[in-house]
Write a protein that holds these residues in place. Sequence first.
Motif, PDB file in Angstrom:
ATOM      1  N   CYS A  30       0.822  -1.214   0.000  1.00 16.79           N
ATOM      2  CA  CYS A  30       0.000   0.000   0.000  1.00 16.79           C
ATOM      3  C   CYS A  30       0.858   1.267   0.000  1.00 16.79           C
ATOM      4  O   CYS A  30       0.544   2.235  -0.705  1.00 16.79           O
ATOM      5  CB  CYS A  30      -0.939   0.006   1.203  1.00 16.79           C
ATOM      6  SG  CYS A  30      -2.255  -1.207   1.096  1.00 16.79           S
ATOM      7  N   LEU A  31       1.925   1.260   0.758  1.00 12.75           N
ATOM      8  CA  LEU A  31       2.821   2.422   0.771  1.00 12.75           C
ATOM      9  C   LEU A  31       3.484   2.627  -0.576  1.00 12.75           C
ATOM     10  O   LEU A  31       3.685   3.765  -1.016  1.00 12.75           O
ATOM     11  CB  LEU A  31       3.862   2.270   1.878  1.00 12.75           C
ATOM     12  CG  LEU A  31       3.332   2.407   3.308  1.00 12.75           C
ATOM     13  CD1 LEU A  31       4.416   2.073   4.315  1.00 12.75           C
ATOM     14  CD2 LEU A  31       2.764   3.786   3.555  1.00 12.75           C
ATOM     15  N   GLN A  32       3.805   1.535  -1.268  1.00 16.68           N
ATOM     16  CA  GLN A  32       4.379   1.650  -2.607  1.00 16.68           C
ATOM     17  C   GLN A  32       3.346   2.200  -3.596  1.00 16.68           C
ATOM     18  O   GLN A  32       3.678   3.001  -4.469  1.00 16.68           O
ATOM     19  CB  GLN A  32       4.904   0.294  -3.092  1.00 16.68           C
ATOM     20  CG  GLN A  32       6.140  -0.165  -2.376  1.00 16.68           C
ATOM     21  CD  GLN A  32       7.302   0.794  -2.556  1.00 16.68           C
ATOM     22  OE1 GLN A  32       7.575   1.266  -3.640  1.00 16.68           O
ATOM     23  NE2 GLN A  32       7.985   1.093  -1.468  1.00 16.68           N
ATOM     24  N   VAL A  33       2.110   1.775  -3.471  1.00 12.42           N
ATOM     25  CA  VAL A  33       1.039   2.297  -4.337  1.00 12.42           C
ATOM     26  C   VAL A  33       0.863   3.794  -4.111  1.00 12.42           C
ATOM     27  O   VAL A  33       0.740   4.560  -5.073  1.00 12.42           O
ATOM     28  CB  VAL A  33      -0.288   1.531  -4.093  1.00 12.42           C
ATOM     29  CG1 VAL A  33      -1.458   2.232  -4.764  1.00 12.42           C
ATOM     30  CG2 VAL A  33      -0.168   0.094  -4.592  1.00 12.42           C
ATOM     31  N   ARG A  40       2.930   9.981 -10.042  1.00 18.18           N
ATOM     32  CA  ARG A  40       2.124  10.192 -11.253  1.00 18.18           C
ATOM     33  C   ARG A  40       1.307  11.486 -11.210  1.00 18.18           C
ATOM     34  O   ARG A  40       0.816  11.937 -12.230  1.00 18.18           O
ATOM     35  CB  ARG A  40       1.223   9.004 -11.502  1.00 18.18           C
ATOM     36  CG  ARG A  40       2.021   7.754 -11.820  1.00 18.18           C
ATOM     37  CD  ARG A  40       1.147   6.700 -12.429  1.00 18.18           C
ATOM     38  NE  ARG A  40       1.891   5.478 -12.645  1.00 18.18           N
ATOM     39  CZ  ARG A  40       2.542   5.187 -13.758  1.00 18.18           C
ATOM     40  NH1 ARG A  40       2.557   6.028 -14.752  1.00 18.18           N
ATOM     41  NH2 ARG A  40       3.178   4.035 -13.871  1.00 18.18           N
ATOM     42  N   LEU A  41       1.146  12.091 -10.050  1.00 19.02           N
ATOM     43  CA  LEU A  41       0.409  13.340  -9.935  1.00 19.02           C
ATOM     44  C   LEU A  41       1.256  14.554 -10.294  1.00 19.02           C
ATOM     45  O   LEU A  41       0.715  15.625 -10.548  1.00 19.02           O
ATOM     46  CB  LEU A  41      -0.139  13.497  -8.516  1.00 19.02           C
ATOM     47  CG  LEU A  41      -1.256  12.538  -8.120  1.00 19.02           C
ATOM     48  CD1 LEU A  41      -1.621  12.745  -6.654  1.00 19.02           C
ATOM     49  CD2 LEU A  41      -2.477  12.711  -9.006  1.00 19.02           C
ATOM     50  N   ILE A  55       9.530  10.299   5.255  1.00 17.63           N
ATOM     51  CA  ILE A  55       9.332  10.367   6.701  1.00 17.63           C
ATOM     52  C   ILE A  55       7.997   9.728   7.076  1.00 17.63           C
ATOM     53  O   ILE A  55       7.914   8.941   8.019  1.00 17.63           O
ATOM     54  CB  ILE A  55       9.442  11.826   7.191  1.00 17.63           C
ATOM     55  CG1 ILE A  55      10.888  12.315   7.035  1.00 17.63           C
ATOM     56  CG2 ILE A  55       8.975  11.950   8.641  1.00 17.63           C
ATOM     57  CD1 ILE A  55      11.074  13.787   7.253  1.00 17.63           C
ATOM     58  N   PHE A  56       6.948  10.034   6.305  1.00 16.60           N
ATOM     59  CA  PHE A  56       5.635   9.438   6.548  1.00 16.60           C
ATOM     60  C   PHE A  56       5.710   7.918   6.459  1.00 16.60           C
ATOM     61  O   PHE A  56       5.205   7.201   7.330  1.00 16.60           O
ATOM     62  CB  PHE A  56       4.628   9.982   5.531  1.00 16.60           C
ATOM     63  CG  PHE A  56       3.349   9.205   5.465  1.00 16.60           C
ATOM     64  CD1 PHE A  56       2.380   9.358   6.438  1.00 16.60           C
ATOM     65  CD2 PHE A  56       3.120   8.319   4.429  1.00 16.60           C
ATOM     66  CE1 PHE A  56       1.200   8.631   6.381  1.00 16.60           C
ATOM     67  CE2 PHE A  56       1.948   7.585   4.356  1.00 16.60           C
ATOM     68  CZ  PHE A  56       0.982   7.748   5.333  1.00 16.60           C
ATOM     69  N   MET A  57       6.351   7.420   5.414  1.00 23.78           N
ATOM     70  CA  MET A  57       6.463   5.982   5.204  1.00 23.78           C
ATOM     71  C   MET A  57       7.221   5.320   6.365  1.00 23.78           C
ATOM     72  O   MET A  57       6.808   4.276   6.865  1.00 23.78           O
ATOM     73  CB  MET A  57       7.187   5.694   3.883  1.00 23.78           C
ATOM     74  CG  MET A  57       7.244   4.234   3.524  1.00 23.78           C
ATOM     75  SD  MET A  57       7.975   3.925   1.912  1.00 23.78           S
ATOM     76  CE  MET A  57       9.681   4.285   2.236  1.00 23.78           C
ATOM     77  N   ALA A  58       8.297   5.932   6.792  1.00 20.08           N
ATOM     78  CA  ALA A  58       9.092   5.359   7.886  1.00 20.08           C
ATOM     79  C   ALA A  58       8.297   5.332   9.186  1.00 20.08           C
ATOM     80  O   ALA A  58       8.314   4.336   9.912  1.00 20.08           O
ATOM     81  CB  ALA A  58      10.383   6.152   8.059  1.00 20.08           C
TER      82      ALA A  58
END
Length: 127
Positions: A30-33, A40-41, A55-58
């Motif tokens: 999900c984090l990769q998506v 893409r944005l 930072i959010f992902m970590a």
Amino acid sequence: MIQSLLKGEARLWKAFWLFYLLASVLLAFCLQVVQIVAIRLIPYGIYVNPYAYLIFMAVVAHAYSFVAICSVWRCSRNTNHRAWFYLARLAVIAHLLWLLLQITKAIGFLLSPGGAHFLGWARAWHS
């Protein structure tokens, strides 16, 4: 089910295979998506700061890991074979040591001049 995992009442196989491993893989996916969507944005004028995303992902991944390993630790006694108890606890200890190493490396980087630049503190660091 989540409450029984967090309280240590669930069977070890559920805590380890479903909550610790399978859910961790799904979270990583999900984090990769989210990362792919954010990239893409950019052509549409929507810019996501890559540093903020890292930072959010970590934070999300480490917070989930901590909850999952606490559940495995608490549920480790809920097995019929004593060997699984010890193996589960060994896996938790190894994962905690790995998390501690990752957090230590991240803090060391953020406190370095490169980390100051990474966070946009370069002017404050060098003045």
